[in-house]
Design an enzyme around this catalytic site. Structure first.
Site, mmCIF file in Angstrom:
data_model
loop_
_atom_site.group_PDB
_atom_site.id
_atom_site.type_symbol
_atom_site.label_atom_id
_atom_site.label_comp_id
_atom_site.label_asym_id
_atom_site.label_seq_id
_atom_site.Cartn_x
_atom_site.Cartn_y
_atom_site.Cartn_z
ATOM 1 N N GLU A 143 -0.045 -0.998 5.928
ATOM 2 C CA GLU A 143 1.044 -0.455 6.745
ATOM 3 C C GLU A 143 0.869 1.043 6.940
ATOM 4 O O GLU A 143 1.062 1.560 8.039
ATOM 5 C CB GLU A 143 2.401 -0.743 6.086
ATOM 6 N N ASP A 150 0.850 -1.209 0.000
ATOM 7 C CA ASP A 150 0.000 0.000 0.000
ATOM 8 C C ASP A 150 0.878 1.248 0.000
ATOM 9 O O ASP A 150 2.060 1.188 0.355
ATOM 10 C CB ASP A 150 -0.967 0.010 1.193
HETATM 11 N N1 BES Z 1 8.677 3.090 5.574
HETATM 12 C C1 BES Z 1 8.084 3.832 6.616
HETATM 13 C C2 BES Z 1 8.841 3.724 7.932
HETATM 14 C C3 BES Z 1 10.117 4.521 8.033
HETATM 15 C C4 BES Z 1 10.245 5.763 7.468
HETATM 16 C C5 BES Z 1 11.143 3.997 8.748
HETATM 17 C C6 BES Z 1 11.413 6.478 7.609
HETATM 18 C C7 BES Z 1 12.307 4.688 8.888
HETATM 19 C C8 BES Z 1 12.443 5.935 8.304
HETATM 20 C C9 BES Z 1 6.652 3.354 6.838
HETATM 21 O O1 BES Z 1 5.976 3.100 5.633
HETATM 22 C C10 BES Z 1 5.868 4.429 7.532
HETATM 23 O O2 BES Z 1 5.601 5.434 6.931
HETATM 24 N N2 BES Z 1 5.522 4.203 8.807
HETATM 25 C C11 BES Z 1 4.657 5.067 9.535
HETATM 26 C C12 BES Z 1 4.045 4.214 10.611
HETATM 27 C C13 BES Z 1 2.670 4.642 11.021
HETATM 28 C C14 BES Z 1 1.685 4.689 9.886
HETATM 29 C C15 BES Z 1 2.170 3.749 12.137
HETATM 30 C C16 BES Z 1 5.416 6.225 10.128
HETATM 31 O O3 BES Z 1 6.597 6.095 10.484
HETATM 32 O O4 BES Z 1 4.825 7.304 10.232
HETATM 33 MN MN MN Z 2 7.111 1.980 4.380
HETATM 34 MN MN MN Z 3 5.342 5.037 4.760
#
Ligand code: BES
Ligand code: MN
Ligand code: MN
Length: 457
Positions: free
Chosen positions: A153, A88
């Site tokens: 996610e 997604d």
């Molecule tokens: N890929 C990211 C996580 C991420 C971003 C890890 C930058 C390290 C550095 C993931 O898709 C994401 O956006 N996670 C969200 C989690 C939330 C929706 C619970 C986030 O970090 O805001």
């Molecule tokens: Mn991600």
């Molecule tokens: Mn993300």
């Protein structure tokens, strides 16, 4: 393994063509109007897993978007990798900020631009191609692999906790591999050993039944917009410290050795600030930028809404005001504990003149591993194979909530094998993936499977 590597080199153009097809599917999980596209993307993902030679490909229904599963389990002596990622993507607004359309992947100066290019379709596609290279050239993988790709996610992995518990036995593995993080910098591949957690809330205030004429009623009722500003202003002090009582109680303090490691990294603060276009960086006193980003918790306002925001002036007292706020958390802070502390403090600083509703949206635990664990070391060697240089070890400010779920439920160590870049524009207009990094990443991934198996490659 020259045959595998040669195959990867030969397939460069085909990879781009296929990835372009994948990126064309607007699998925006947050928007109900795109629910069909999310399902279509799940099918594309499943079909692709089959094409590359994985077996037992399945779409598993959840109460939300489907999970895509596939495996290859013909290496009885070797360890099993559980590979997690998400198909997604985030919404694309503001659309007019995009140089090329978000779902029409476009290559400019060695980077492919599209929503999902880096987060996370491009990075899971890298593993599809690494598996394909092994299976087409060697006829087998050096490890057993189970793919688990989710479609929620970006909306907090709502159903993955339950899913993981229900399918605990099927998901058994030795190590979890995730490619969903940026590397430290351009030309600086890295292995990430820590993520922040998250606690996310919506605050709604109501002052009156209806909007009011600000002349006829101003001065006798509370203005929810103003009250909201007063509440938010009490969340942090001027030195950048969060004022919620108890907020820092469980924060693991930075060890001097770790501070020294951060300080060694090739980080140019001035360049960082200029690229962001920030007049001056801000943050908690007595911590460096990388320390603030990776090892300190934050309180952020993600969105604000109140009253009249159109052109011109309107003399009105809004009936309601709303804020979306979130806290990034670090080890050993617990999102449930923090939620309790936040709600208590919020109720305390909210005056009786407004009605408060606080709703908890999503969240996740922070995560950190020792980077001397053997899987992390195997990953480091694989990065060196793909990128021609050893990785640095870094932490990240973002969150992947399922990492701690998988660790708790399945007892798995995790390797974050990310090949994005800090300027990849994830969640923003003009998201992109560097094709050189993608390509090196495919080779690194083929090497990773061999390194985890402990076989020559
Ligand atoms: N890929 C990211 C996580 C991420 C971003 C890890 C930058 C390290 C550095 C993931 O898709 C994401 O956006 N996670 C969200 C989690 C939330 C929706 C619970 C986030 O970090 O805001
Ligand atoms: Mn991600
Ligand atoms: Mn993300």
């Amino acid at each position: 393994m020259d045959a595998v590597t040669d195959y990867v080199h030969m397939s460069r153009d085909r990879y781009i063509a296929e990835l372009t097809e994948y990126l064309a599917i607007p699998s925006i999980s947050a928007l109900p109007s795109h629910a069909d596209d999310v399902v279509r993307c799940a099918h594309w993902t499943a079909d692709e897993l089959g094409r590359v030679g994985l077996e037992n490909v399945r779409l598993i229904e959840t109460a939300g978007h489907p999970v895509v599963y596939a495996d290859w389990l013909h290496a009885p002596e070797a360890p099993t990798i559980l590979l997690y990622g998400h198909y997604d993507v985030q919404p694309v607004d503001p659309l007019d900020e995009w140089t090329s359309p978000p779902f029409k992947a476009t290559v400019r100066e060695g980077e492919i631009y599209a929503r999902g290019a880096a987060d996370d379709k491009g990075q899971i596609f890298m593993h599809f191609k690494a598996v394909e290279a092994w299976l087409k050239q060697v006829g087998r993988l050096p490890v057993n692999m189970k793919f688990i790709l989710e479609g929620e996610e970006e909306i907090g992995s709502r159903h993955l906790d339950g899913f993981t518990r229900e399918h605990q036995a099927e998901l058994a593995a030795d190590v979890l591999v995730i490619s969903d993080t940026p590397m430290f910098g351009r030309g600086v591949p890295s292995i990430c050993y820590g993520l922040r957690g998250l606690a996310y809330f919506q605050i709604d205030l109501r002052g009156t039944n209806s909007d009011l004429h600000s002349g006829s009623f101003g001065g006798v009722v509370a203005n929810p917009g103003f009250v909201l500003a007063q509440i938010l202003s009490q969340m942090k002090d001027r030195s950048g410290r969060v004022k919620i009582p108890g907020f820092y109680d469980d924060v693991r303090s930075l060890r001097d050795e770790e501070r020294a490691v951060f300080a060694e990294l090739p980080f140019n603060e001035r360049q960082y600030r200029t690229e962001l276009g920030a007049p001056k960086l801000a943050g908690e006193r007595n911590y460096t930028t990388l320390e603030r980003l990776w090892a300190r918790p934050t309180f952020e306002v993600n969105g604000l809404q109140a009253g009249f925001t159109g052109d011109g002036a309107k003399t009105v007292i809004p009936a309601v005001a709303m804020a979306k706020v979130s806290m990034r958390l670090v080890p050993e802070q617990d999102p449930d504990t923090i939620a309790g502390l936040f709600e208590t403090y919020l109720r305390k600083v909210t005056p009786k003149t407004v009605e408060l509703t606080v709703s908890r949206l999503h969240g996740g635990k922070p995560w950190m591993t020792n980077f001397d664990n053997p899987f992390v070391q195997a990953a480091a060697r694989a990065i060196e194979r793909g990128f021609g240089q050893a990785p640095v070890f870094n932490r990240e400010g973002g969150s992947i909530p399922v990492v701690s779920t998988f660790q708790e439920v399945l007892g798995l160590p995790t390797v974050l094998f990310g090949i994005g870049l800090p300027d990849e524009n994830a969640h923003a207009p003009n998201e992109k993936l560097d094709l050189g990094n993608f390509h090196n990443g495919v080779i690194a991934s083929t090497a990773l499977y061999a390194e985890i198996a402990g076989v020559e490659f």
